[in-house]
Design a protein around this motif. Structure first.
Motif, PDB file in Angstrom:
ATOM      1  N   LEU A  76      25.409  58.718  56.649  1.00  0.00           N
ATOM      2  CA  LEU A  76      25.942  58.118  57.872  1.00  0.00           C
ATOM      3  C   LEU A  76      26.641  58.770  58.911  1.00  0.00           C
ATOM      4  CD1 LEU A  76      26.411  55.400  59.161  1.00  0.00           C
ATOM      5  CD2 LEU A  76      28.522  55.145  57.855  1.00  0.00           C
ATOM      6  N   ALA A  77      27.780  59.668  58.231  1.00  0.00           N
ATOM      7  CA  ALA A  77      28.458  60.653  58.930  1.00  0.00           C
ATOM      8  C   ALA A  77      27.600  61.606  59.922  1.00  0.00           C
ATOM      9  CB  ALA A  77      29.197  61.283  58.067  1.00  0.00           C
ATOM     10  N   LEU A  78      26.544  62.240  59.238  1.00  0.00           N
ATOM     11  CA  LEU A  78      25.414  62.985  59.954  1.00  0.00           C
ATOM     12  C   LEU A  78      25.086  62.180  60.974  1.00  0.00           C
ATOM     13  CD1 LEU A  78      24.124  64.781  56.603  1.00  0.00           C
ATOM     14  CD2 LEU A  78      25.478  65.863  58.699  1.00  0.00           C
ATOM     15  N   SER A  79      24.481  61.021  60.719  1.00  0.00           N
ATOM     16  CA  SER A  79      23.727  60.280  61.835  1.00  0.00           C
ATOM     17  C   SER A  79      24.823  60.009  63.063  1.00  0.00           C
ATOM     18  CB  SER A  79      23.219  58.918  61.205  1.00  0.00           C
ATOM     19  OG  SER A  79      22.380  59.125  59.877  1.00  0.00           O
ATOM     20  N   LEU A  80      26.015  59.574  62.752  1.00  0.00           N
ATOM     21  CA  LEU A  80      27.033  59.429  63.865  1.00  0.00           C
ATOM     22  C   LEU A  80      27.223  60.455  64.649  1.00  0.00           C
ATOM     23  CD1 LEU A  80      29.371  56.769  62.024  1.00  0.00           C
ATOM     24  CD2 LEU A  80      27.620  56.354  63.504  1.00  0.00           C
ATOM     25  N   ALA A  81      27.657  61.617  63.881  1.00  0.00           N
ATOM     26  CA  ALA A  81      27.839  63.031  64.384  1.00  0.00           C
ATOM     27  C   ALA A  81      26.780  63.277  65.444  1.00  0.00           C
ATOM     28  CB  ALA A  81      27.982  64.055  63.354  1.00  0.00           C
ATOM     29  N   GLU A  82      25.277  63.033  64.918  1.00  0.00           N
ATOM     30  CA  GLU A  82      24.384  63.559  66.020  1.00  0.00           C
ATOM     31  C   GLU A  82      24.281  62.754  67.263  1.00  0.00           C
ATOM     32  OE1 GLU A  82      19.600  64.362  65.390  1.00  0.00           O
ATOM     33  OE2 GLU A  82      20.205  62.324  64.773  1.00  0.00           O
ATOM     34  N   ILE A  83      24.606  61.330  67.261  1.00  0.00           N
ATOM     35  CA  ILE A  83      24.226  60.655  68.497  1.00  0.00           C
ATOM     36  C   ILE A  83      25.863  60.900  69.357  1.00  0.00           C
ATOM     37  CG2 ILE A  83      24.512  58.350  69.355  1.00  0.00           C
ATOM     38  CD1 ILE A  83      23.044  57.294  66.750  1.00  0.00           C
ATOM     39  N   CYS A  84      27.058  61.169  68.513  1.00  0.00           N
ATOM     40  CA  CYS A  84      28.197  61.409  69.177  1.00  0.00           C
ATOM     41  C   CYS A  84      28.202  62.628  69.980  1.00  0.00           C
ATOM     42  CB  CYS A  84      29.353  61.398  68.158  1.00  0.00           C
ATOM     43  SG  CYS A  84      30.955  61.745  68.782  1.00  0.00           S
ATOM     44  N   SER A  85      27.456  63.784  69.329  1.00  0.00           N
ATOM     45  CA  SER A  85      27.315  65.029  70.213  1.00  0.00           C
ATOM     46  C   SER A  85      26.806  64.950  71.422  1.00  0.00           C
ATOM     47  CB  SER A  85      26.588  66.014  69.343  1.00  0.00           C
ATOM     48  OG  SER A  85      25.284  65.588  69.137  1.00  0.00           O
ATOM     49  N   LYS A  86      25.842  63.962  71.517  1.00  0.00           N
ATOM     50  CA  LYS A  86      25.289  63.494  72.987  1.00  0.00           C
ATOM     51  C   LYS A  86      26.012  62.664  73.732  1.00  0.00           C
ATOM     52  CE  LYS A  86      20.796  62.586  75.185  1.00  0.00           C
ATOM     53  NZ  LYS A  86      19.089  62.297  74.842  1.00  0.00           N
ATOM     54  N   TYR A  87      26.551  61.883  73.324  1.00  0.00           N
ATOM     55  CA  TYR A  87      27.393  60.538  74.058  1.00  0.00           C
ATOM     56  C   TYR A  87      28.967  60.493  73.579  1.00  0.00           C
ATOM     57  CZ  TYR A  87      22.572  59.443  75.299  1.00  0.00           C
ATOM     58  OH  TYR A  87      21.268  59.229  75.381  1.00  0.00           O
ATOM     59  N   PRO A  88      29.589  61.605  73.947  1.00  0.00           N
ATOM     60  CA  PRO A  88      30.809  61.781  73.365  1.00  0.00           C
ATOM     61  C   PRO A  88      32.058  60.965  74.437  1.00  0.00           C
ATOM     62  CG  PRO A  88      30.576  63.824  74.344  1.00  0.00           C
ATOM     63  CD  PRO A  88      29.280  62.945  74.587  1.00  0.00           C
ATOM     64  N   THR A  89      32.094  59.694  74.216  1.00  0.00           N
ATOM     65  CA  THR A  89      32.773  58.837  75.119  1.00  0.00           C
ATOM     66  C   THR A  89      33.903  57.735  74.217  1.00  0.00           C
ATOM     67  OG1 THR A  89      32.814  57.058  76.923  1.00  0.00           O
ATOM     68  CG2 THR A  89      30.918  57.430  75.506  1.00  0.00           C
ATOM     69  N   SER A  90      34.848  57.357  74.670  1.00  0.00           N
ATOM     70  CA  SER A  90      35.719  56.451  73.855  1.00  0.00           C
ATOM     71  C   SER A  90      35.006  55.006  73.819  1.00  0.00           C
ATOM     72  CB  SER A  90      37.098  56.364  74.679  1.00  0.00           C
ATOM     73  OG  SER A  90      37.857  57.490  74.589  1.00  0.00           O
ATOM     74  N   ALA A  91      33.937  54.779  74.588  1.00  0.00           N
ATOM     75  CA  ALA A  91      33.177  53.782  74.437  1.00  0.00           C
ATOM     76  C   ALA A  91      32.418  53.501  73.167  1.00  0.00           C
ATOM     77  CB  ALA A  91      32.143  53.568  75.636  1.00  0.00           C
ATOM     78  N   GLY A  92      32.150  54.761  72.592  1.00  0.00           N
ATOM     79  CA  GLY A  92      31.659  54.985  71.296  1.00  0.00           C
ATOM     80  C   GLY A  92      30.264  54.261  71.167  1.00  0.00           C
ATOM     81  N   THR A  93      29.958  53.401  69.983  1.00  0.00           N
ATOM     82  CA  THR A  93      28.777  52.829  69.475  1.00  0.00           C
ATOM     83  C   THR A  93      28.272  51.959  70.462  1.00  0.00           C
ATOM     84  OG1 THR A  93      29.942  51.212  68.170  1.00  0.00           O
ATOM     85  CG2 THR A  93      29.168  53.609  67.190  1.00  0.00           C
ATOM     86  N   SER A 257      32.119  66.987  72.275  1.00  0.00           N
ATOM     87  CA  SER A 257      30.721  67.120  71.998  1.00  0.00           C
ATOM     88  C   SER A 257      30.568  68.035  70.737  1.00  0.00           C
ATOM     89  CB  SER A 257      29.708  67.701  72.938  1.00  0.00           C
ATOM     90  OG  SER A 257      30.249  68.789  73.543  1.00  0.00           O
ATOM     91  N   GLU A 258      31.493  68.846  70.708  1.00  0.00           N
ATOM     92  CA  GLU A 258      31.532  69.934  69.471  1.00  0.00           C
ATOM     93  C   GLU A 258      32.685  69.352  68.289  1.00  0.00           C
ATOM     94  OE1 GLU A 258      32.825  74.517  68.475  1.00  0.00           O
ATOM     95  OE2 GLU A 258      31.879  74.125  70.662  1.00  0.00           O
ATOM     96  N   ILE A 259      33.581  69.223  68.703  1.00  0.00           N
ATOM     97  CA  ILE A 259      34.613  68.857  67.667  1.00  0.00           C
ATOM     98  C   ILE A 259      34.437  67.578  67.114  1.00  0.00           C
ATOM     99  CG2 ILE A 259      37.251  68.135  67.657  1.00  0.00           C
ATOM    100  CD1 ILE A 259      37.784  70.286  69.451  1.00  0.00           C
ATOM    101  N   LEU A 260      34.084  66.363  67.712  1.00  0.00           N
ATOM    102  CA  LEU A 260      33.767  65.124  67.272  1.00  0.00           C
ATOM    103  C   LEU A 260      32.929  65.171  66.142  1.00  0.00           C
ATOM    104  CD1 LEU A 260      34.345  62.280  69.976  1.00  0.00           C
ATOM    105  CD2 LEU A 260      35.891  62.970  68.084  1.00  0.00           C
ATOM    106  N   PRO A 426      23.076  68.231  70.952  1.00  0.00           N
ATOM    107  CA  PRO A 426      23.862  69.564  70.555  1.00  0.00           C
ATOM    108  C   PRO A 426      23.869  69.472  69.096  1.00  0.00           C
ATOM    109  CG  PRO A 426      24.897  68.287  72.279  1.00  0.00           C
ATOM    110  CD  PRO A 426      24.211  67.411  71.741  1.00  0.00           C
ATOM    111  N   PHE A 427      24.199  68.598  68.375  1.00  0.00           N
ATOM    112  CA  PHE A 427      24.433  68.262  66.687  1.00  0.00           C
ATOM    113  C   PHE A 427      22.996  67.864  66.450  1.00  0.00           C
ATOM    114  CE2 PHE A 427      25.276  66.911  62.790  1.00  0.00           C
ATOM    115  CZ  PHE A 427      25.822  67.565  61.991  1.00  0.00           C
ATOM    116  N   ASN A 428      22.139  68.405  66.032  1.00  0.00           N
ATOM    117  CA  ASN A 428      20.683  67.723  65.690  1.00  0.00           C
ATOM    118  C   ASN A 428      20.375  67.778  64.271  1.00  0.00           C
ATOM    119  OD1 ASN A 428      17.631  67.862  65.505  1.00  0.00           O
ATOM    120  ND2 ASN A 428      18.125  67.062  67.785  1.00  0.00           N
ATOM    121  N   LEU A 429      19.905  66.869  63.597  1.00  0.00           N
ATOM    122  CA  LEU A 429      19.404  66.892  62.198  1.00  0.00           C
ATOM    123  C   LEU A 429      18.042  67.126  62.068  1.00  0.00           C
ATOM    124  CD1 LEU A 429      20.938  63.107  61.515  1.00  0.00           C
ATOM    125  CD2 LEU A 429      22.022  65.452  61.059  1.00  0.00           C
ATOM    126  N   GLY A 430      17.456  67.587  63.047  1.00  0.00           N
ATOM    127  CA  GLY A 430      15.898  68.070  62.819  1.00  0.00           C
ATOM    128  C   GLY A 430      15.099  67.298  62.166  1.00  0.00           C
TER     129      GLY A 430
END
Length: 511
Positions: A76-93, A257-260, A426-430
Motif C-alpha cells: 500500500l505504501a509503495l502504491s501511494l508513494a508512486e501516485i503521490c510523487s506525480k500529484y503532491p498536493t494537500s488535496a491528497g487522494t 514529489s521526492e520527500i513524500l 517520478p517514483f515508479n514501480l515499473g
C-alpha cells in the motif's frame, strides 16, 4: 540544505503546485525527518489497543501479526508513494481520483474520496486523543488502583488532551517541525529505555521463545483459531492506518514529489523494525493474560508495565514514555486533520467553504477555521462515549475503514486504466506496479471487512462492533449533502491542461 538551495527547492515546488491547479498558501517548513515521524507512533499504536490482540490469541498474534501486516501494508505504501510523487498536493487522494478517473466518473469519485479522507482524518484524530485520555486513566490507576473512571471523567480528560493539542497546533505552529524531531528522538530513545528496563527487571519472570513467539490461545474471542488470529491483527492495522495522511501536509514539505514518497515507503520498514524491538522484550516478560484482560478500564498498559517492572514507580516511568508519544501523536493528527479539512473546503466541498478555506491572518499560515471545525466535530462525536462506549469504540474502526477506502480508490482507478498515468511518475514501480497495486487493494478490502467484525462472540450489546453502521451513516450524510449542494456547486479540484493526463482535464483557474 543551505538558504539558496532551500529557496530554489521552494520555487520549484511552488511552480509544480501551480501546475496542479493551486496557489502556494502554506509555508514549506518540513523535511524528510519531520514528515517521516509526523504520525509514526508505533509503541502508542500497538499498546493502546493491545487488549484486542490478547483476545485474538496473545503473543503469537502480537508478533507474527505485526510482521504480516507490515509486509502487506508495504504494498500500500509503495502504491501511494508512486501516485503521490506525480500529484503532491494537500488535496491528497481525492485529487488523485479526479486526475486518474474518466471525465464521466471523476467528479463523483473525487467527492466520495474527499469525504472518506475528511471523515477518516477526523475519526483518526478523535481515536488518538481518546486513546491518550484512556492512557491517562491507566496512568492514574497505577497509583490509585481502586479508582474507576466514569465516562464523564474520561471525556473531560479527552477535552484536556484536545485543548493541549490545539494550543500547540494554533499558537506554536512554527515550532511543530522542531517538535516532530523531538518526537522522533523521544520515540526512539523510549523504545530503547523500555526494552532495557523490561528485560532487566522481568518481575513476573521470563518466558522461553516458544511462549514469546508461539503461544496462541484463541479461547477468549470465541472465534475459530484462524479468524481469531486475524481479529488479533487489528492493532497493527490501526497503527499503520495513517501512512497516507501525511499527503495532506504536502504543501508544507520541501520538494514534496521526492520527500513524500520516501517518507511513505520508509515509514513501514522503520516502523516494523521499531515495533519488533518494542514488542519482543514485552513478550519475553509478559504477565498473565487473564490479569490484563480483567482491567476494568479495558486499557491494561499501566497494569502490564507495573507488573513487569515490579514497582509502581517503574511502571509509571514506562507508562509516561508511551503517554508522551500519545501526546505528540495527538498534535500531529490534529494538524493533519485540519489540513485535510482546509484542502477539501478550498475545493468548495464542505458547507460554508469560504469560511473554512481561509488561512490566518492572526496565526500565520494556520487554517484556524478548518482546525476549529475539525475539533468541534470531534468534541461532539466524543459525547457518544457518555451514552455507549461500544458505539464510541467504533470510531477507531471507522477511521481505518475510511482512510483505507480513500487510499484504495485511486490505486484501483489506476489499475483499471492499466496504470497509464503512472508511466511518468517520478517514483515508479515499473513492471511490478500491477502486482503491488492489486495486493494493496485486496489488503484494504480485507481490512475493511475485518474492522467490521466483533472481536468477541457471542455478540452482546456491549461487544457489538458498530463500525459498519457508523461508516454507513457518514456515507448517507455525504450522499445527502451531494444531492443538496454538491451536484450544483462542486466542480472538483482545479487543474491545468496537462497532456500527460488521460482524464482529458480542461483548463481551470488557480485557487
Amino acid at each position: 540544505m543551505d538558504l539558496k538551495d532551500e529557496v530554489n527547492v521552494d520555487a520549484v515546488a511552488r511552480d509544480s503546485l501551480e501546475k496542479l491547479g493551486y496557489k502556494q498558501e502554506m509555508t514549506r517548513s518540513r523535511g524528510l525527518v519531520q514528515i517521516l515521524f509526523t504520525i509514526m507512533a508505533v509503541p502508542f499504536g500497538l499498546t493502546t489497543p493491545i487488549a484486542t490482540s490478547l483476545i485474538g490469541g496473545g503473543p503469537a498474534v502480537i508478533i507474527w501479526g505485526w510482521i504480516l501486516v507490515s509486509v502487506l501494508t508495504q504494498t500500500l505504501a509503495l502504491s501511494l508513494a508512486e501516485i503521490c510523487s506525480k500529484y503532491p498536493t494537500s488535496a491528497g487522494t481525492y485529487y488523485w481520483c479526479y486526475r486518474l478517473a474518466s471525465p464521466r466518473t471523476r467528479l463523483l469519485s473525487s467527492w466520495i474520496n474527499g469525504w472518506l479522507t475528511v471523515v477518516g482524518s477526523w475519526t483518526a484524530d478523535l481515536s488518538v486523543k481518546f486513546a491518550t485520555a484512556q492512557l491517562v486513566v491507566a496512568g492514574v490507576g497505577i497509583y490509585y488502583s481502586e479508582w474507576d473512571a466514569t465516562a464523564l471523567q474520561t471525556y473531560m480528560i479527552f477535552l484536556g488532551v484536545t485543548a493541549i493539542a490545539g494550543i500547540f497546533c494554533i499558537f506554536f505552529n512554527r515550532l511543530l517541525p522542531t517538535i516532530e524531531i523531538i518526537c522522533a528522538c523521544w520515540t526512539g530513545l523510549g523504545i530503547i529505555v523500555i526494552s532495557i528496563c523490561l528485560l532487566a527487571k522481568a518481575a513476573v519472570g521470563r518466558h522461553p521463545a516458544s511462549f514469546a513467539l508461539g503461544n496462541f490461545d484463541p479461547s477468549f474471542s470465541g472465534w475459530t483459531p484462524g479468524w481469531s488470529f486475524f481479529i488479533g491483527i487489528l492493532p497493527p492495522a490501526y497503527t499503520f492506518s495513517g501512512i497516507g495522511m501525511i499527503t495532506n501536509m504536502a504543501e508544507e514539505v520541501y520538494n514534496p514529489s521526492e520527500i513524500l514518497p520516501k517518507a511513505i515507503t520508509w515509514s513501514i520498514p522503520i516502523g516494523t523494525l521499531s515495533g519488533i524491538l518494542f514488542l519482543l522484550p514485552i513478550l519475553f516478560t509478559f504477565p498473565d493474560v487473564d490479569t490484563l484482560l480483567q482491567v476494568s478500564s479495558g486499557q491494561p498498559i499501566g497494569v502490564m508495565c507495573t507488573l513487569i517492572m515490579g514497582s509502581r514507580a517503574g511502571g509509571f516511568g514506562l507508562w509516561f514514555i508511551i503517554f508522551g508519544i500519545g501526546m505528540f501523536c495527538s498534535m500531529s493528527t490534529s494538524c493533519i486533520g485540519s489540513r485535510a479539512t482546509w484542502a477539501f473546503a478550498r475545493d468548495k466541498a464542505i458547507p460554508f467553504h469560504r469560511c473554512f478555506s481561509k488561512i490566518g491572518p492572526y496565526f500565520g499560515d494556520v487554517p484556524v477555521n478548518a482546525y476549529a471545525l475539525s475539533t468541534v466535530i470531534q468534541v461532539l462525536l466524543g459525547l457518544v462515549y457518555l451514552g455507549s462506549s461500544a458505539a464510541f469504540n467504533a470510531f477507531a474502526g471507522v477511521a481505518v475503514m475510511c482512510l483505507g477506502a480513500s487510499y484504495a480508490m485511486p490505486i484501483a482507478i489506476s489499475l483499471m486504466d492499466a496504470r497509464r498515468d503512472m508511466h511518468d511518475a517520478p517514483f515508479n514501480l515499473g513492471k511490478f506496479g500491477t502486482i503491488i497495486n492489486a495486493v494493496a487493494v485486496l489488503w484494504i478490502m480485507f481490512v475493511t471487512v475485518l474492522f467490521s467484525m466483533p472481536a468477541v462472540i457471542p455478540v452482546t450489546m456491549w461487544s457489538m462492533n458498530y463500525a459498519s453502521v457508523v461508516f454507513g451513516g457518514f456515507g448517507v450524510i455525504s450522499a445527502a449533502w451531494y444531492m443538496i449542494n454538491g451536484q450544483f456547486y462542486y466542480r472538483g479540484p482545479p487543474i491545468q491542461e496537462d497532456s500527460t493526463s488521460s482524464s482529458g482535464s480542461s483548463d481551470s483557474a488557480l485557487h
